[in-house]
Design a protein around this motif. Structure first.
Motif, PDB file in Angstrom:
ATOM      1  N   THR A   1      13.131  -5.051 -12.398  1.00 13.55           N
ATOM      2  CA  THR A   1      14.513  -5.277 -12.836  1.00 13.55           C
ATOM      3  C   THR A   1      15.374  -5.967 -11.790  1.00 13.55           C
ATOM      4  O   THR A   1      16.497  -6.360 -12.100  1.00 13.55           O
ATOM      5  CB  THR A   1      15.181  -3.940 -13.208  1.00 13.55           C
ATOM      6  N   SER A   2      14.908  -6.115 -10.570  1.00 14.14           N
ATOM      7  CA  SER A   2      15.681  -6.809  -9.540  1.00 14.14           C
ATOM      8  C   SER A   2      15.398  -8.302  -9.612  1.00 14.14           C
ATOM      9  O   SER A   2      14.248  -8.735  -9.694  1.00 14.14           O
ATOM     10  CB  SER A   2      15.328  -6.272  -8.150  1.00 14.14           C
ATOM     11  N   LYS A   3      16.456  -9.101  -9.549  1.00 18.94           N
ATOM     12  CA  LYS A   3      16.317 -10.556  -9.681  1.00 18.94           C
ATOM     13  C   LYS A   3      16.072 -11.263  -8.352  1.00 18.94           C
ATOM     14  O   LYS A   3      15.698 -12.438  -8.345  1.00 18.94           O
ATOM     15  CB  LYS A   3      17.583 -11.139 -10.314  1.00 18.94           C
ATOM     16  N   HIS A   4      16.275 -10.565  -7.245  1.00 20.12           N
ATOM     17  CA  HIS A   4      16.313 -11.283  -5.975  1.00 20.12           C
ATOM     18  C   HIS A   4      15.322 -10.787  -4.926  1.00 20.12           C
ATOM     19  O   HIS A   4      15.108 -11.482  -3.928  1.00 20.12           O
ATOM     20  CB  HIS A   4      17.729 -11.218  -5.388  1.00 20.12           C
ATOM     21  N   ILE A   5      14.741  -9.603  -5.070  1.00 13.76           N
ATOM     22  CA  ILE A   5      13.845  -9.143  -4.015  1.00 13.76           C
ATOM     23  C   ILE A   5      12.485  -9.827  -4.158  1.00 13.76           C
ATOM     24  O   ILE A   5      12.061 -10.186  -5.254  1.00 13.76           O
ATOM     25  CB  ILE A   5      13.682  -7.610  -4.041  1.00 13.76           C
ATOM     26  N   SER A   6      11.829 -10.014  -3.023  1.00 15.36           N
ATOM     27  CA  SER A   6      10.497 -10.624  -2.997  1.00 15.36           C
ATOM     28  C   SER A   6       9.488  -9.536  -2.644  1.00 15.36           C
ATOM     29  O   SER A   6       9.400  -9.101  -1.488  1.00 15.36           O
ATOM     30  CB  SER A   6      10.456 -11.753  -1.963  1.00 15.36           C
ATOM     31  N   VAL A   7       8.742  -9.076  -3.639  1.00 14.42           N
ATOM     32  CA  VAL A   7       7.718  -8.067  -3.382  1.00 14.42           C
ATOM     33  C   VAL A   7       6.465  -8.745  -2.850  1.00 14.42           C
ATOM     34  O   VAL A   7       6.238  -9.946  -3.036  1.00 14.42           O
ATOM     35  CB  VAL A   7       7.394  -7.261  -4.650  1.00 14.42           C
ATOM     36  N   GLY A   8       5.643  -7.971  -2.203  1.00 18.54           N
ATOM     37  CA  GLY A   8       4.407  -8.481  -1.617  1.00 18.54           C
ATOM     38  C   GLY A   8       4.047  -7.675  -0.390  1.00 18.54           C
ATOM     39  O   GLY A   8       4.455  -6.513  -0.247  1.00 18.54           O
ATOM     40  N   THR A   9       3.284  -8.251   0.509  1.00 16.78           N
ATOM     41  CA  THR A   9       2.870  -7.540   1.719  1.00 16.78           C
ATOM     42  C   THR A   9       4.082  -7.226   2.577  1.00 16.78           C
ATOM     43  O   THR A   9       5.050  -7.992   2.625  1.00 16.78           O
ATOM     44  CB  THR A   9       1.873  -8.395   2.501  1.00 16.78           C
ATOM     45  N   TYR A  10       4.014  -6.091   3.250  1.00 14.84           N
ATOM     46  CA  TYR A  10       5.114  -5.653   4.105  1.00 14.84           C
ATOM     47  C   TYR A  10       4.523  -4.957   5.315  1.00 14.84           C
ATOM     48  O   TYR A  10       3.559  -4.192   5.196  1.00 14.84           O
ATOM     49  CB  TYR A  10       6.029  -4.710   3.323  1.00 14.84           C
ATOM     50  N   ALA A  11       5.097  -5.206   6.470  1.00 18.94           N
ATOM     51  CA  ALA A  11       4.505  -4.750   7.730  1.00 18.94           C
ATOM     52  C   ALA A  11       4.352  -3.235   7.767  1.00 18.94           C
ATOM     53  O   ALA A  11       3.298  -2.706   8.164  1.00 18.94           O
ATOM     54  CB  ALA A  11       5.350  -5.235   8.907  1.00 18.94           C
ATOM     55  N   VAL A  12       5.411  -2.506   7.387  1.00 20.04           N
ATOM     56  CA  VAL A  12       5.370  -1.048   7.467  1.00 20.04           C
ATOM     57  C   VAL A  12       4.278  -0.485   6.562  1.00 20.04           C
ATOM     58  O   VAL A  12       3.493   0.388   6.955  1.00 20.04           O
ATOM     59  CB  VAL A  12       6.743  -0.455   7.098  1.00 20.04           C
ATOM     60  N   MET A  13       4.209  -0.999   5.335  1.00 19.31           N
ATOM     61  CA  MET A  13       3.181  -0.526   4.407  1.00 19.31           C
ATOM     62  C   MET A  13       1.787  -0.868   4.921  1.00 19.31           C
ATOM     63  O   MET A  13       0.847  -0.076   4.802  1.00 19.31           O
ATOM     64  CB  MET A  13       3.396  -1.167   3.035  1.00 19.31           C
ATOM     65  N   SER A  14       1.645  -2.052   5.516  1.00 17.81           N
ATOM     66  CA  SER A  14       0.337  -2.487   5.997  1.00 17.81           C
ATOM     67  C   SER A  14      -0.154  -1.612   7.136  1.00 17.81           C
ATOM     68  O   SER A  14      -1.339  -1.255   7.191  1.00 17.81           O
ATOM     69  CB  SER A  14       0.407  -3.947   6.447  1.00 17.81           C
ATOM     70  N   VAL A  15       0.748  -1.253   8.051  1.00 22.43           N
ATOM     71  CA  VAL A  15       0.312  -0.417   9.165  1.00 22.43           C
ATOM     72  C   VAL A  15      -0.025   0.995   8.684  1.00 22.43           C
ATOM     73  O   VAL A  15      -0.919   1.657   9.238  1.00 22.43           O
ATOM     74  CB  VAL A  15       1.382  -0.386  10.274  1.00 22.43           C
ATOM     75  N   MET A  16       0.652   1.470   7.646  1.00 19.18           N
ATOM     76  CA  MET A  16       0.298   2.770   7.074  1.00 19.18           C
ATOM     77  C   MET A  16      -1.079   2.713   6.412  1.00 19.18           C
ATOM     78  O   MET A  16      -1.871   3.653   6.527  1.00 19.18           O
ATOM     79  CB  MET A  16       1.361   3.213   6.066  1.00 19.18           C
ATOM     80  N   ILE A  17      -1.367   1.602   5.731  1.00 17.86           N
ATOM     81  CA  ILE A  17      -2.701   1.414   5.157  1.00 17.86           C
ATOM     82  C   ILE A  17      -3.743   1.357   6.271  1.00 17.86           C
ATOM     83  O   ILE A  17      -4.829   1.953   6.185  1.00 17.86           O
ATOM     84  CB  ILE A  17      -2.739   0.125   4.316  1.00 17.86           C
ATOM     85  N   GLY A  18      -3.403   0.640   7.337  1.00 17.06           N
ATOM     86  CA  GLY A  18      -4.343   0.513   8.454  1.00 17.06           C
ATOM     87  C   GLY A  18      -4.684   1.846   9.086  1.00 17.06           C
ATOM     88  O   GLY A  18      -5.827   2.073   9.509  1.00 17.06           O
ATOM     89  N   SER A  19      -3.704   2.747   9.155  1.00 15.95           N
ATOM     90  CA  SER A  19      -3.990   4.066   9.735  1.00 15.95           C
ATOM     91  C   SER A  19      -4.983   4.839   8.883  1.00 15.95           C
ATOM     92  O   SER A  19      -5.794   5.613   9.404  1.00 15.95           O
ATOM     93  CB  SER A  19      -2.691   4.855   9.886  1.00 15.95           C
ATOM     94  N   VAL A  20      -4.954   4.605   7.565  1.00 19.44           N
ATOM     95  CA  VAL A  20      -5.890   5.293   6.670  1.00 19.44           C
ATOM     96  C   VAL A  20      -7.278   4.670   6.771  1.00 19.44           C
ATOM     97  O   VAL A  20      -8.295   5.375   6.903  1.00 19.44           O
ATOM     98  CB  VAL A  20      -5.387   5.237   5.209  1.00 19.44           C
ATOM     99  N   THR A  21      -7.344   3.344   6.724  1.00 22.58           N
ATOM    100  CA  THR A  21      -8.646   2.676   6.743  1.00 22.58           C
ATOM    101  C   THR A  21      -9.375   2.902   8.060  1.00 22.58           C
ATOM    102  O   THR A  21     -10.590   3.158   8.072  1.00 22.58           O
ATOM    103  CB  THR A  21      -8.465   1.166   6.510  1.00 22.58           C
ATOM    104  N   GLU A  22      -8.674   2.863   9.166  1.00 26.25           N
ATOM    105  CA  GLU A  22      -9.328   3.055  10.462  1.00 26.25           C
ATOM    106  C   GLU A  22      -9.683   4.513  10.706  1.00 26.25           C
ATOM    107  O   GLU A  22     -10.591   4.808  11.476  1.00 26.25           O
ATOM    108  CB  GLU A  22      -8.431   2.516  11.571  1.00 26.25           C
ATOM    109  N   ARG A  23      -8.957   5.411  10.067  1.00 22.18           N
ATOM    110  CA  ARG A  23      -9.300   6.823  10.208  1.00 22.18           C
ATOM    111  C   ARG A  23     -10.542   7.181   9.404  1.00 22.18           C
ATOM    112  O   ARG A  23     -11.413   7.920   9.877  1.00 22.18           O
ATOM    113  CB  ARG A  23      -8.123   7.696   9.755  1.00 22.18           C
ATOM    114  N   LEU A  24     -10.637   6.670   8.186  1.00 21.68           N
ATOM    115  CA  LEU A  24     -11.756   7.006   7.323  1.00 21.68           C
ATOM    116  C   LEU A  24     -12.978   6.115   7.534  1.00 21.68           C
ATOM    117  O   LEU A  24     -14.079   6.478   7.112  1.00 21.68           O
ATOM    118  CB  LEU A  24     -11.325   6.939   5.853  1.00 21.68           C
ATOM    119  N   ALA A  25     -12.779   4.966   8.153  1.00 22.51           N
ATOM    120  CA  ALA A  25     -13.908   4.064   8.417  1.00 22.51           C
ATOM    121  C   ALA A  25     -13.805   3.520   9.840  1.00 22.51           C
ATOM    122  O   ALA A  25     -13.552   2.333  10.053  1.00 22.51           O
ATOM    123  CB  ALA A  25     -13.931   2.922   7.401  1.00 22.51           C
TER     124      ALA A  25
END
Length: 779
Positions: free
Chosen positions: A127-151
Motif C-alpha cells: 500500500t505504500s507508493k514510495h518505499i523501495s523494498v528489497g535487500t537491506y543491510a540489517v536484515m542481511s546481517v541477521m540472516i548471516g548470523s543464522v546461516t553461519e551458526r547453522l552451517a
C-alpha cells in the motif's frame, strides 16, 4: 508577535460564565440520560462473521490493493517519473543486492534474486507508493548470523592428501547456507502473514523511533565487523551467541598480520573513490535530474580492472565467482530446520516490518495518503514467504533506495515493478559479466552506504536535550544489540523499552492541587505562586494511572502530601483501645476485690447487728461529672482517671489533630483500574472514613467507573454520590456537606450513661457526633 498578543488579549476579554447545580455521578447519569444499551458478545461475533456482497468486495480489494489503484493510474502524469525512478532504483539494486548477499553469507547472485521476486509480490499487495523494498543491510546481517551458526565452515572441511591438511567445500557450504537462508525467510514471511491476518499490525508500536534508530546503528556495527574479513583478506573464526562481536573483533586484530595487501589496497582505493564520487554527485544533484549511479560505475570499473590485472591470480584477491544466468525453480523449505530458527524468524519478521512501516508512514504523511499497517504485514509476509520458495533471503525497505525513488520522480508502486524488470534483465543477460568483481569492492560499497546510520550517533546529544528517558533507551538498545547480537538484542531492547514505561508509571508526579483565584481551574500548588489550597480540603492527583505496580506508592504519596498517615493513626487508636481495656480489666478486678471486701465488712457488721449502707456516689458523696474536655468533645484533652468504678482514656496529642475535612482524589489521569487499584481506592475511602475524613473522587472516565462497579467498590453505604465530574464540583459539595460543625466525643466510662441515659450501653467506646448527645439530653 504583536498579532499573537492581540489575540491573547481578545481571549482574555471573552467572558466565561455558567450556572448549574453541583452534580455527582448519579446526577450526571440522570441529567444526561445514561444509556444502558450494550451489544452482546454474541451479536458482535455474528456481525464479524457476517458476509455480504459489499463486505466481500471491500475485503477482497483491500487484500489486493493493485486492483483498486491500477485501473485509476494517471498514466500521463506518473508514467515518465515512475519509468526514470524505476530504472535508477533497479541500477542501485545490482550492487546492493550483491553486497548484501555477502552479509547473508550466501553467493551474490541470491541477492539479485532477493531484489526481484519480493518486489513483484509487494507491487501487487503493498500500500505504500514510495518505499523501495528489497535487500537491506540489517536484515542481511541477521540472516548471516543464522546461516553461519547453522552451517559453519568447520562442518564442510574435507581432509586433503596430506595428513594434516584440509580443504573447505565451498560449494557444499554455500548450498546449505542458501537452504537455511531461504527457510528462515519463508518462516519469517509466515509469521508476518499470520500477524497481518489477525490484525496485529499494532505490534510495531512497541518499536519506538529511538529504539529503531539505535537498533539499526548497532546492526550497522555488526555489518561493518562482518565485512572486515573481505577488506583485509583474512579468515577469522566464526563466533555465535552473546559477545560474539567482541570475540570476532579480537580475532580480527590477532589476524591483521596475515592481511592480504592486494585486497587491502583494493578496499582503500574503492572507499576513497566512492566517497569522492558521492560528494561530487551531491554537488551535481541540483543540475542533473537523475542521480549518478556511483555504485554501478564502481563495480563496472572494478570488474574491468580485476579482469585486466587478474587480481585473483596475481594478488590473491577474492572475487565474486560464478554467477549463473536465468531464474531458478521454486524449492520447498527445509522443514527439519524450522524448529532451530523460530526465534530468528520472528525477530526478522518484527524488524523487517517495523523498518518498512516506519518509513512508509513518513512518506504517506508527507504526500497525504494512507498506509494500511495490517496490509503491509500481509504484503511483506507474502513477499518473504514466496521469496523463500525461490531461494531469496528476507527483505525490508531501504532508506537510500527509497530516497532515490522519490527524488527521481517516482509516484507509485509502478516504479518498484520497473526496478524488478531491470533486475530481471541483469539476471538473464548481464549477471555473468561480474564474476571477476572483487568482494572487497562490495564490502567498500557497504561501508559507504552505512555512513548515514553512523550519523545516528548524533541522536544521543539531541535526545539528552529533549528526553533523557529516550536517550537511555537509545544507549541501552545500542549496547544490548552490540553485545547480544541482533536477534536477542531486539528482544532485550523491547523489554527494556517497556520497562521504562513501567518505571515512569511507578514514578509519577504526585501533587496537591489548589484553586486559581476566581476560577474553577485547579493546578499544583508547588508550580504556581497564586494558586491557593482550599481550607480544610486536600485535592490529590497523580500524573499516572493507578494499578498494581504503583498502588502502594500512591498511598504513601497520599499520606505524605496530606500530612496524615492513616495507618499510624489507626494503629495509635488501637493501642489506646488496648490500653483502655487493660485499665478497665484492672479496675474491674479492683472493684471486685473491693466489692468482696465491702461484702465481708457488711457481713461482719450484720453479725454485730449494725445496718449496712450503700451509695452510688464516690468518696466525696457527689455524683461524678464529665470534665470540661468530655463535655465539649475535645478528644485531645481527655485524660486517664482511675477511681473505684471509672476508667477514662487519655488520648494525648492525637495524630489526627490536623486532619482535613475532606480529601478529593483527582482521577482524571487514570485510564484504567485493575483489581489492586480498586482495592486501593476502597481502602483509602475506608481508612480515612474511620479517621473522620470524607473522601471524594472526581474526573473518573467511564471505564474506570465500570471497573469500580465490577470490583464491588460501591455498596449500600458507598454510592456514586462520592463521584464527581470535575474537581470544582467535588470542592463545592464538600464545602456544603461539611458546613455544619460536627464534633466528636469519646464515650469511655459508665458515668457517660448516667449523663446520657438513652445511649445503648453496649457501646463501650466509640465516636459519636455531638449533636447525638445534645438530642439525647433533650429527650
Amino acid at each position: 508577535m504583536e498579532e499573537e498578543m492581540n489575540v491573547r488579549d481578545l481571549r482574555k476579554r471573552v467572558p466565561y460564565q455558567i450556572q448549574r447545580d453541583v452534580l455527582d455521578e448519579l446526577s450526571v447519569d440522570q441529567v444526561a440520560e445514561k444509556s444502558d444499551f450494550k451489544i452482546s458478545t454474541k451479536e458482535k461475533l455474528r456481525d464479524a462473521v457476517r458476509c455480504t456482497g459489499p463486505r466481500f468486495k471491500s475485503c477482497f480489494l483491500s487484500f489486493v490493493p493493485l486492483l483498486t489503484w491500477l485501473p485509476r493510474y494517471p498514466f500521463r502524469e506518473n508514467a515518465i517519473g515512475d519509468l526514470i525512478s524505476g530504472i535508477s532504483v533497479g541500477i542501485m539494486h545490482l550492487p546492493q543486492g550483491m553486497a548484501y548477499a555477502l552479509l547473508a553469507a550466501v553467493p551474490p547472485v541470491f541477492g539479485l534474486y532477493s531484489s526481484f521476486y519480493p518486489i513483484l509480490i509487494y507491487f501487487i499487495f503493498g500500500t505504500s507508493k514510495h518505499i523501495s523494498v528489497g535487500t537491506y543491510a540489517v536484515m542481511s546481517v541477521m540472516i548471516g548470523s543464522v546461516t553461519e551458526r547453522l552451517a559453519p565452515d568447520s562442518d564442510f572441511m574435507i581432509p586433503g592428501n596430506d595428513t594434516n591438511s584440509t580443504t573447505l567445500d565451498i560449494i557444499g557450504r554455500d548450498a546449505e547456507r542458501v537452504k537455511i537462508a531461504a527457510t528462515v525467510t519463508f518462516l519469517s514471511g509466515i509469521f508476518q502473514l499470520l500477524l497481518g491476518l489477525v490484525r496485529f499490525g499494532f505490534v510495531v508500536t512497541y518499536l519506538s523511533e529511538p529504539l529503531v534508530r539505535a537498533y539499526t546503528t548497532a546492526a550497522a556495527i555488526h555489518v561493518i565487523v562482518s565485512q572486515l574479513k573481505y577488506s583485509f583478506g583474512i579468515s577469522p573464526q566464526r563466533y555465535s551467541g552473546p559477545l560474539s562481536l567482541i570475540y570476532t573483533v579480537i580475532e580480527i586484530c590477532a589476524l591483521l598480520g596475515k592481511t592480504n595487501i592486494g585486497t587491502l589496497v583494493v578496499s582503500i582505493v574503492t572507499i576513497l573513490g566512492l566517497v569522492a564520487a558521492k560528494e561530487l554527485s551531491a554537488l551535481a544533484a541540483r543540475k542533473i535530474p537523475v542521480p549518478i549511479p556511483v555504485e554501478l560505475i564502481t563495480i563496472i570499473v572494478a570488474t574491468v580492472v580485476s579482469w585486466q590485472m587478474d587480481l585473483k591470480t596475481e594478488y590473491g584477491v577474492e572475487v565474486v565467482g560464478q554467477i549463473p544466468s536465468g531464474l531458478q525453480a521454486p524449492v520447498a523449505p527445509a522443514v527439519s530446520l524450522l524448529g532451530s530458527m523460530v526465534g530468528d524468524a520472528f525477530a526478522l519478521a518484527v524488524v523487517g516490518y517495523g523498518i518498512a512501516i516506519s518509513l512508509g508512514r513518513i512518506f504517506a504523511l508527507k504526500y497525504a495518503y494512507k498506509v494500511d499497517s495490517n496490509q503491509e504485514l500481509i504484503a511483506l509476509g507474502l513477499s518473504n514467504a514466496i521469496g523463500g520458495l525461490f531461494n531469496c533471503f528476507a527483505i525490508s525497505c531501504s532508506m537510500s533506495r527509497s530516497m532515490v525513488q522519490v527524488s527521481t520522480g517516482g509516484k507509485s508502486q509502478v516504479a518498484g515493478a520497473i526496478s524488478a524488470v531491470v533486475i530481471l534483465v541483469i539476471l538473464l543477460k548481464i549477471g555473468e559479466l561480474f564474476e571477476e568483481l572483487p568482494k572487497a569492492v562490495l564490502a567498500a560499497i557497504i561501508y559507504v552506504n552505512l555512513h548515514g546510520m553512523m550519523k545516528q550517533f548524533g541522536d544521543i546529544c539531541s535526545l539528552w536535550r529533549t528526553n533523557k528517558v529516550d536517550m537511555v533507551v537509545w544507549v541501552m538498545t545500542m549496547i544490548l544489540t552490540v553485545l547480544l547480537n541482533p536477534d536477542l538484542g531486539l528482544a532485550a531492547s523491547i523489554a527494556f523499552s517497556i520497562l521504562t514505561v513501567v518505571f515512569r508509571t511507578q514514578l509519577p508526579k504526585y501533587s496537591i492541587l489548589g484553586q486559581v483565584p476566581g476560577t474553577d481551574i485547579y493546578r499544583p500548588v508547588e508550580d504556581y505562586h497564586q494558586v491557593k489550597e482550599i481550607p480544610g480540603i486536600m485535592i490529590f492527583r497523580s500524573s499516572a494511572t493507578l494499578y498494581f505496580a504503583n498502588a502502594e506508592m500512591y498511598i504513601d504519596a497520599l499520606y505524605e502530601k496530606t500530612g496524615v498517615d492513616v495507618a499510624k493513626l489507626l494503629s495509635h487508636k488501637k493501642k489506646l483501645e488496648a490500653k483502655r481495656l487493660r485499665k478497665e480489666k484492672k479496675a474491674a478486678k479492683k472493684a471486685k476485690k473491693e466489692a468482696k471486701k465491702r461484702a465481708k465488712e457488711a457481713a461482719d457488721k450484720a453479725a454485730k447487728g449494725e445496718e449496712p449502707q450503700f451509695s452510688e456516689t464516690d468518696d466525696s458523696g457527689e455524683e461524678p461529672e464529665l470534665s470540661h474536655a468530655e463535655a465539649n468533645g475535645d478528644v485531645n484533652k481527655l485524660s486517664v482517671k482511675e477511681s473505684k468504678d471509672v476508667a477514662t482514656v487519655e488520648v494525648g496529642p492525637d495524630p489526627d489533630s490536623t486532619l482535613p475535612q475532606a480529601i478529593i482524589l483527582d482521577l482524571s489521569p487514570v485510564n484504567f483500574l485493575d483489581t489492586v487499584g480498586v482495592k486501593t481506592l476502597r481502602n483509602i475511602y475506608k481508612d480515612y472514613g474511620e479517621a473522620g475524613v470524607q473522601v471524594y473522587l472526581c474526573g473518573c472516565q467511564r471505564g474506570v467507573v465500570e471497573s469500580m462497579e465490577k470490583g464491588d467498590f460501591f455498596n449500600e453505604k458507598v454510592t456514586k454520590s462520592i463521584l464527581f465530574s470535575s474537581v470544582h464540583d467535588a470542592v463545592l459539595y464538600s464545602q456544603q456537606g461539611n458546613s455544619k460543625e460536627v464534633q466528636y466525643i469519646l464515650i469511655s466510662h459508665r458515668h457517660t450513661y448516667q449523663r446520657f441515659p438513652n445511649l445503648n450501653k453496649t457501646y463501650v467506646e466509640c465516636w459519636w457526633p455531638r449533636q447525638y448527645f445534645e438530642t439525647s439530653m433533650h429527650e
